[in-house]
Design an enzyme around this catalytic site. Structure first.
Site, PDB file in Angstrom:
ATOM      1  N   HIS A   1      -8.278   1.329  -4.013  1.00 27.10           N
ATOM      2  CA  HIS A   1      -9.216   1.123  -2.903  1.00 27.10           C
ATOM      3  C   HIS A   1      -9.848   2.475  -2.596  1.00 27.10           C
ATOM      4  O   HIS A   1      -9.197   3.354  -2.033  1.00 27.10           O
ATOM      5  CB  HIS A   1      -8.404   0.555  -1.713  1.00 27.10           C
ATOM      6  CG  HIS A   1      -9.157   0.451  -0.431  1.00 27.10           C
ATOM      7  ND1 HIS A   1      -8.521   0.255   0.782  1.00 27.10           N
ATOM      8  CD2 HIS A   1     -10.477   0.489  -0.147  1.00 27.10           C
ATOM      9  CE1 HIS A   1      -9.415   0.193   1.749  1.00 27.10           C
ATOM     10  NE2 HIS A   1     -10.612   0.348   1.213  1.00 27.10           N
TER      11      HIS A   1
ATOM     12  N   MET B   1     -11.873   4.819  -0.611  1.00 27.48           N
ATOM     13  CA  MET B   1     -12.510   5.102   0.686  1.00 27.48           C
ATOM     14  C   MET B   1     -13.129   6.481   0.572  1.00 27.48           C
ATOM     15  O   MET B   1     -12.654   7.467   1.184  1.00 27.48           O
ATOM     16  CB  MET B   1     -11.446   5.044   1.797  1.00 27.48           C
ATOM     17  CG  MET B   1     -10.999   3.626   2.075  1.00 27.48           C
ATOM     18  SD  MET B   1      -9.455   3.543   3.018  1.00 27.48           S
ATOM     19  CE  MET B   1      -8.276   3.679   1.677  1.00 27.48           C
TER      20      MET B   1
ATOM     21  N   MET C   1      -8.656   8.477  -0.202  1.00 27.42           N
ATOM     22  CA  MET C   1      -9.468   8.902   0.952  1.00 27.42           C
ATOM     23  C   MET C   1      -9.939  10.326   0.742  1.00 27.42           C
ATOM     24  O   MET C   1      -9.160  11.170   0.282  1.00 27.42           O
ATOM     25  CB  MET C   1      -8.621   8.853   2.223  1.00 27.42           C
ATOM     26  CG  MET C   1      -8.024   7.504   2.504  1.00 27.42           C
ATOM     27  SD  MET C   1      -7.020   7.582   3.998  1.00 27.42           S
ATOM     28  CE  MET C   1      -6.406   5.897   4.036  1.00 27.42           C
TER      29      MET C   1
ATOM     30  N   ASP D   1      -4.521   3.743  -2.120  1.00 28.12           N
ATOM     31  CA  ASP D   1      -5.575   4.106  -1.165  1.00 28.12           C
ATOM     32  C   ASP D   1      -6.076   5.528  -1.387  1.00 28.12           C
ATOM     33  O   ASP D   1      -5.315   6.490  -1.239  1.00 28.12           O
ATOM     34  CB  ASP D   1      -5.026   4.014   0.260  1.00 28.12           C
ATOM     35  CG  ASP D   1      -4.929   2.583   0.757  1.00 28.12           C
ATOM     36  OD1 ASP D   1      -5.933   1.856   0.674  1.00 28.12           O
ATOM     37  OD2 ASP D   1      -3.844   2.192   1.229  1.00 28.12           O
TER      38      ASP D   1
ATOM     39  N   HIS E   1      -1.231  -1.320  -4.253  1.00 28.22           N
ATOM     40  CA  HIS E   1      -2.484  -0.918  -3.608  1.00 28.22           C
ATOM     41  C   HIS E   1      -2.493   0.602  -3.448  1.00 28.22           C
ATOM     42  O   HIS E   1      -1.591   1.183  -2.842  1.00 28.22           O
ATOM     43  CB  HIS E   1      -2.581  -1.624  -2.253  1.00 28.22           C
ATOM     44  CG  HIS E   1      -3.876  -1.451  -1.542  1.00 28.22           C
ATOM     45  ND1 HIS E   1      -5.008  -2.181  -1.863  1.00 28.22           N
ATOM     46  CD2 HIS E   1      -4.229  -0.639  -0.518  1.00 28.22           C
ATOM     47  CE1 HIS E   1      -5.996  -1.827  -1.055  1.00 28.22           C
ATOM     48  NE2 HIS E   1      -5.553  -0.885  -0.238  1.00 28.22           N
TER      49      HIS E   1
ATOM     50  N   MET F   1     -11.602  -5.483   5.490  1.00 29.26           N
ATOM     51  CA  MET F   1     -10.717  -4.609   6.270  1.00 29.26           C
ATOM     52  C   MET F   1     -10.431  -5.248   7.630  1.00 29.26           C
ATOM     53  O   MET F   1     -11.352  -5.684   8.326  1.00 29.26           O
ATOM     54  CB  MET F   1     -11.379  -3.239   6.501  1.00 29.26           C
ATOM     55  CG  MET F   1     -11.576  -2.391   5.257  1.00 29.26           C
ATOM     56  SD  MET F   1     -10.077  -2.067   4.308  1.00 29.26           S
ATOM     57  CE  MET F   1      -9.032  -1.222   5.505  1.00 29.26           C
TER      58      MET F   1
ATOM     59  N   SER G   1       0.845  -1.195   0.000  1.00 33.47           N
ATOM     60  CA  SER G   1       0.000   0.000   0.000  1.00 33.47           C
ATOM     61  C   SER G   1       0.878   1.243   0.000  1.00 33.47           C
ATOM     62  O   SER G   1       1.627   1.486   0.953  1.00 33.47           O
ATOM     63  CB  SER G   1      -0.878   0.014   1.255  1.00 33.47           C
ATOM     64  OG  SER G   1      -1.366   1.323   1.468  1.00 33.47           O
TER      65      SER G   1
ATOM     66  N   ASP H   1      -6.788  -6.184   4.349  1.00 39.35           N
ATOM     67  CA  ASP H   1      -6.091  -4.893   4.382  1.00 39.35           C
ATOM     68  C   ASP H   1      -6.115  -4.338   5.796  1.00 39.35           C
ATOM     69  O   ASP H   1      -7.189  -4.096   6.349  1.00 39.35           O
ATOM     70  CB  ASP H   1      -6.827  -3.951   3.409  1.00 39.35           C
ATOM     71  CG  ASP H   1      -6.177  -2.591   3.278  1.00 39.35           C
ATOM     72  OD1 ASP H   1      -5.121  -2.359   3.869  1.00 39.35           O
ATOM     73  OD2 ASP H   1      -6.767  -1.750   2.553  1.00 39.35           O
TER      74      ASP H   1
HETATM   75  C1  DX5 Z   1      -6.113   1.859   5.584  1.00 37.01           C
HETATM   76  C2  DX5 Z   1      -5.696   1.523   4.185  1.00 37.01           C
HETATM   77  C3  DX5 Z   1      -4.643   0.499   4.137  1.00 37.01           C
HETATM   78  C4  DX5 Z   1      -3.362   0.898   4.816  1.00 37.01           C
HETATM   79  C5  DX5 Z   1      -2.706  -0.336   5.335  1.00 37.01           C
HETATM   80  O1  DX5 Z   1      -7.264   2.592   5.568  1.00 37.01           O
HETATM   81  O2  DX5 Z   1      -6.788   1.041   3.427  1.00 37.01           O
HETATM   82  O3  DX5 Z   1      -4.412   0.036   2.825  1.00 37.01           O
HETATM   83  O4  DX5 Z   1      -2.480   1.571   3.970  1.00 37.01           O
HETATM   84  O5  DX5 Z   1      -1.610   0.031   6.075  1.00 37.01           O
HETATM   85  P1  DX5 Z   1      -0.928  -0.962   7.108  1.00 37.01           P
HETATM   86  O6  DX5 Z   1      -0.479  -2.166   6.337  1.00 37.01           O
HETATM   87  O7  DX5 Z   1       0.208  -0.159   7.647  1.00 37.01           O
HETATM   88  O8  DX5 Z   1      -1.965  -1.321   8.141  1.00 37.01           O
HETATM   89 ZN    ZN Z   2      -6.369   0.001   1.490  1.00 38.61          ZN
END
Ligand code: DX5
Ligand code: ZN
Length: 220
Positions: free
Chosen positions: A65, A67, A36, A34, A32, A138, A7, A176
């Site tokens: 992903h 969010m 947000m 992310d 990956h 998650m 990620s 994740d």
């Molecule tokens: C959290 C993200 C993850 C995050 C995971 O909301 O969706 O993908 O980057 O990070 P680690 O592996 O450090 O928990």
């Molecule tokens: Zn993620």
């Protein structure tokens, strides 16, 4: 074999091209990405312009992903920006709009999936299961990297694995949050076949060793 998806939330954003090249060389399977929005989760990360730039910098399989609130509004743009797969939180909109987001993504030739937060039951994936390429469970509250793996999610991973095996055996099962060399084996034993890891990979200077340690994770 289990797939590893670093990620980039935990990468150095000033050097994303180099960070990506490093995990690719280290044998990572997916990248990956992310996204947000500060509304669906209490944090803001990266979005469409960064994805476009990264698409030019790498041929890695990019797993976006989302969010974000009401993600159907942006499904097409993420596909056009270069995502190979886009996953949508079932909690982020109505069932019909999540179905629409999946439909848009697949009609653009990309893979699509749904994501469930820790409080969302496994059966919430049922309306989507025959239509998706991946289910993401998650194992932390979405929003931040570096949190602890929620062991209480393991039965849910097993339940989703049962649903997949019965209803859509080709569907992948991704986890994740809090995945490292200690927790990876637990997630795999419960049925996961794609492991996202942020801090456990980008938080270490030797990314190849970090990925190898996750692949070699054993239940102690
Ligand atoms: C959290 C993200 C993850 C995050 C995971 O909301 O969706 O993908 O980057 O990070 P680690 O592996 O450090 O928990
Ligand atoms: Zn993620």
């Amino acid at each position: 074999m289990v797939k590893i998806a670093p990620s980039i939330l935990s990468a150095d954003f000033a050097g994303l091209g180099a960070e990506t090249a490093e995990v690719k060389a280290a044998g990572a399977d997916y990248l990956h990405f992310d996204v947000m929005d500060g509304i669906f989760v209490p944090n803001i990360s990266i979005g469409i312009p960064v994805l476009k730039s990264l698409r030019k910098a790498t041929d890695m399989f990019i797993d976006a992903h989302l969010m974000i609130d009401r993600p159907v509004r942006y499904a097409e743009q993420f596909c056009k920006a270069g995502a190979d797969m886009v996953t949508f939180h079932v909690e982020a909109d109505s069932r019909d709009n999540i179905l629409k987001a999946i439909d848009i993504t697949r009609s653009m030739g990309k893979k699509a999936g749904v994501v469930i937060k820790p409080a969302t039951p496994a059966d919430a994936v049922l309306p989507f299961l025959p239509l998706v390429d991946i289910i993401l469970v998650m194992t932390v509250e979405p929003g931040f990297g570096g949190q602890h793996f929620m062991h209480e999610q393991l039965p849910k991973i097993s339940r989703v694995r049962e649903l997949i095996d019965t209803l859509a055996p080709d569907c992948e099962l991704e986890v994740d949050g809090g995945i490292d060399a200690g927790t990876a084996a637990l997630a795999v034993e419960a049925g996961a076949n794609v492991l996202v890891a942020g801090s456990a990979i980008f938080g270490r200077s030797d990314r190849a060793k970090a990925i190898e340690d996750i692949r070699n994770s054993k239940i102690s």
